[in-house]
Design a protein around this motif. Structure first.
Motif, PDB file in Angstrom:
ATOM      1  N   HIS A 164      -2.326  -1.425   4.582  1.00  0.00           N
ATOM      2  CA  HIS A 164      -2.420  -0.558   5.760  1.00  0.00           C
ATOM      3  C   HIS A 164      -2.768   0.884   5.390  1.00  0.00           C
ATOM      4  O   HIS A 164      -3.623   1.504   6.028  1.00  0.00           O
ATOM      5  CB  HIS A 164      -1.107  -0.588   6.552  1.00  0.00           C
ATOM      6  CG  HIS A 164      -1.020   0.499   7.574  1.00  0.00           C
ATOM      7  ND1 HIS A 164      -1.721   0.447   8.771  1.00  0.00           N
ATOM      8  CD2 HIS A 164      -0.366   1.701   7.578  1.00  0.00           C
ATOM      9  CE1 HIS A 164      -1.482   1.548   9.458  1.00  0.00           C
ATOM     10  NE2 HIS A 164      -0.675   2.316   8.763  1.00  0.00           N
TER      11      HIS A 164
ATOM     12  N   ASP B 184      -5.844   2.928   6.817  1.00  0.00           N
ATOM     13  CA  ASP B 184      -5.632   4.146   7.607  1.00  0.00           C
ATOM     14  C   ASP B 184      -6.477   5.294   7.059  1.00  0.00           C
ATOM     15  O   ASP B 184      -7.153   6.006   7.814  1.00  0.00           O
ATOM     16  CB  ASP B 184      -4.137   4.495   7.578  1.00  0.00           C
ATOM     17  CG  ASP B 184      -3.819   5.715   8.418  1.00  0.00           C
ATOM     18  OD1 ASP B 184      -4.387   5.829   9.521  1.00  0.00           O
ATOM     19  OD2 ASP B 184      -3.021   6.555   7.977  1.00  0.00           O
TER      20      ASP B 184
ATOM     21  N   LEU C 138     -10.123   4.666   7.838  1.00  0.00           N
ATOM     22  CA  LEU C 138     -10.394   4.833   9.276  1.00  0.00           C
ATOM     23  C   LEU C 138     -10.489   6.319   9.649  1.00  0.00           C
ATOM     24  O   LEU C 138     -11.354   6.717  10.434  1.00  0.00           O
ATOM     25  CB  LEU C 138      -9.289   4.145  10.085  1.00  0.00           C
ATOM     26  CG  LEU C 138      -9.510   4.069  11.598  1.00  0.00           C
ATOM     27  CD1 LEU C 138     -10.701   3.174  11.922  1.00  0.00           C
ATOM     28  CD2 LEU C 138      -8.275   3.520  12.308  1.00  0.00           C
ATOM     29  N   GLN C 139      -9.590   7.113   9.073  1.00  0.00           N
ATOM     30  CA  GLN C 139      -9.627   8.567   9.342  1.00  0.00           C
ATOM     31  C   GLN C 139     -10.966   9.155   8.869  1.00  0.00           C
ATOM     32  O   GLN C 139     -11.597   9.921   9.590  1.00  0.00           O
ATOM     33  CB  GLN C 139      -8.488   9.269   8.583  1.00  0.00           C
ATOM     34  CG  GLN C 139      -7.100   8.779   8.928  1.00  0.00           C
ATOM     35  CD  GLN C 139      -6.386   9.645   9.947  1.00  0.00           C
ATOM     36  OE1 GLN C 139      -6.861  10.718  10.274  1.00  0.00           O
ATOM     37  NE2 GLN C 139      -5.275   9.152  10.449  1.00  0.00           N
TER      38      GLN C 139
END
Lengths: 181, 241
Positions: free
Chosen positions: A44, A48, A51-52
């Motif tokens: 994860h 994350d 994705l940012q």
């Protein structure tokens, strides 16, 4: 229900509604992109981070986005490139052989707190991780996101025929792995 | 058909009580019955009669009815056409894939997507390119340099000296000196330790003695050559004559 891409792009191009439009784009696509990334990187925290970075790149590049291509395809392309460069960096730092890398992926999956070797979902994930990286990408986009080959060819810059063949090989391999369990 | 009045007259003759009863119906029909009647008949007709008639004239693909339930399910679940195409593709390559659950087993932290916010990058102040700054500074420096040069040329140029020299050249020195008193001349000489006229003449005389010796030692040819080369001396000497 989210507004259409055209509407979102129009909001983004107007300075007074730019942030509102950008937030709506994130809300519309965040889950799809997150899962696309996470299926490839497993953890994860990594998903994350990527994705940012993807959305920061989207913010910077959206003004020059050509509306002749679909926003959805463009976002997937950025997410895919970011994910692949992350995996590339990881490989360089790890200095592991291919077989060691595969073991490492398997260990990552098995290390998940919710891992259950009897669950079909986990078996499928273990099988997918045995595919070569490019095949895994094609399989994920087709199997989980039901992405048409035409759009996938724009995301991965590969011909439709080659993608169909790639999915065919991947599906066959996964079937063989699952039936052998 | 007989007109209504004729029917009533006939009825009065045959059965007068019927005329008193009237023609209104005591039965009731459900609301909207007649509006839906056509559709309900067509529906019954399609279920009971159409398959037979279709079988007789049209062909149905072999797997049509086996996949029909799934396709209807897709539509009910509002699944895309592409998902239906994927289903068919998987059926032909690896049917086991269609039996697997697609839910991801990975867990996402609670409320991750709800709390997922991005700090939109702060718009940076417009950067003035260094080139423009350099141009501006270049012009400013050039202006300052030109200013210094112009001022310097006025301050340090020998224009004034040239003007003064010209002025003194045209000046009548003898007349000017006549206007200066002896005491002023003496004080000037004392202050500037200037050589006296006698001293000057002594030096000149000493030099001239040497010059005479040198002239004596020079040949006539050399002297003539010198005079030819410096003809203006002849002119000056001529003008004195």
């Amino acid at each position: 229900m989210f507004p259409s891409d055209k509407e979102l792009l129009s909001q983004f191009s107007t300075s007074s509604t730019k942030e509102k439009g950008f937030t709506a784009i994130i809300q519309k696509y965040q889950e799809k992109l997150y899962w696309h990334i996470r299926r490839m990187v497993i953890e994860h925290a990594d998903a994350d981070d990527i994705l940012q970075n993807v959305f920061i790149k989207v913010w910077k590049g959206l003004e020059s986005f050509r509306e002749d291509s679909q926003l959805y395809t463009w976002l997937y392309r950025i997410a895919t490139n970011e994910t692949l460069s992350f995996l590339e960096k990881q490989k360089r730092h790890a200095t592991l052989s291919m077989s060691d890398m595969e073991d490492s992926w398997e260990n990552k999956i098995k290390a998940d707190a919710h891992f259950d070797s009897n669950q079909l979902e986990w078996k499928l994930q273990l099988a997918i991780k045995q595919l070569p990286e490019r095949q895994r990408l094609v399989f994920n986009l087709r199997y989980f996101d039901a992405m048409p080959y035409e759009e996938m060819s724009k995301v991965l810059d590969t011909s439709e025929g080659s993608l169909k063949a790639s999915y065919h090989h991947a599906a066959k391999k996964i079937e063989a792995i699952l039936t052998s369990y | 058909m007989k007109p209504q009045n004729t029917i009533l007259e006939e009825l009065k003759e045959i059965a007068p009580t019927l005329v008193e009863t009237g023609v209104s119906m005591p039965y009731f029909v459900q609301d909207g019955y007649f509006e839906q009647l056509a559709d309900s008949i067509l529906e019954k007709a399609s279920v009971e009669f159409l398959p037979n008639s279709l079988n007789s004239s049209y062909q149905v693909p072999d797997t049509y009815f086996s996949g029909l339930a799934y396709k209807i399910l897709l539509r009910v679940k509002e699944m895309s056409v592409e998902e239906a195409s994927l289903y068919d593709e998987n059926e032909s390559i690896a049917p086991i894939l269609n039996t697997l659950p697609k839910a991801m087993p990975y867990i996402v932290p609670a409320n991750y997507f709800e709390q997922l916010t991005f700090q939109t990058p702060v718009e940076k102040a417009k950067v003035v390119p260094m080139k423009k700054m350099r141009n501006w500074m270049t012009y400013a420096a050039a202006a300052v340099f030109v200013g210094i040069m112009v001022t310097g040329s006025f301050l340090f140029s020998d224009k004034q000296q040239a003007q003064d020299f010209e002025k003194f050249q045209n000046m009548d020195v003898a007349a000017a000196l006549d206007q200066v008193s002896d005491s002023e001349l003496n004080s000037y000489i004392n202050e500037n330790h200037a050589n006296s006229v006698d001293e000057l003449t002594d030096i000149e005389r000493a030099n001239l003695d040497n010059v005479d010796d040198k002239i004596q030692s020079m040949s006539t040819e050399n002297l003539s050559e010198y005079l030819n080369e410096n003809g203006f001396l002849e002119l000056k000497s001529d003008s004195k004559k």
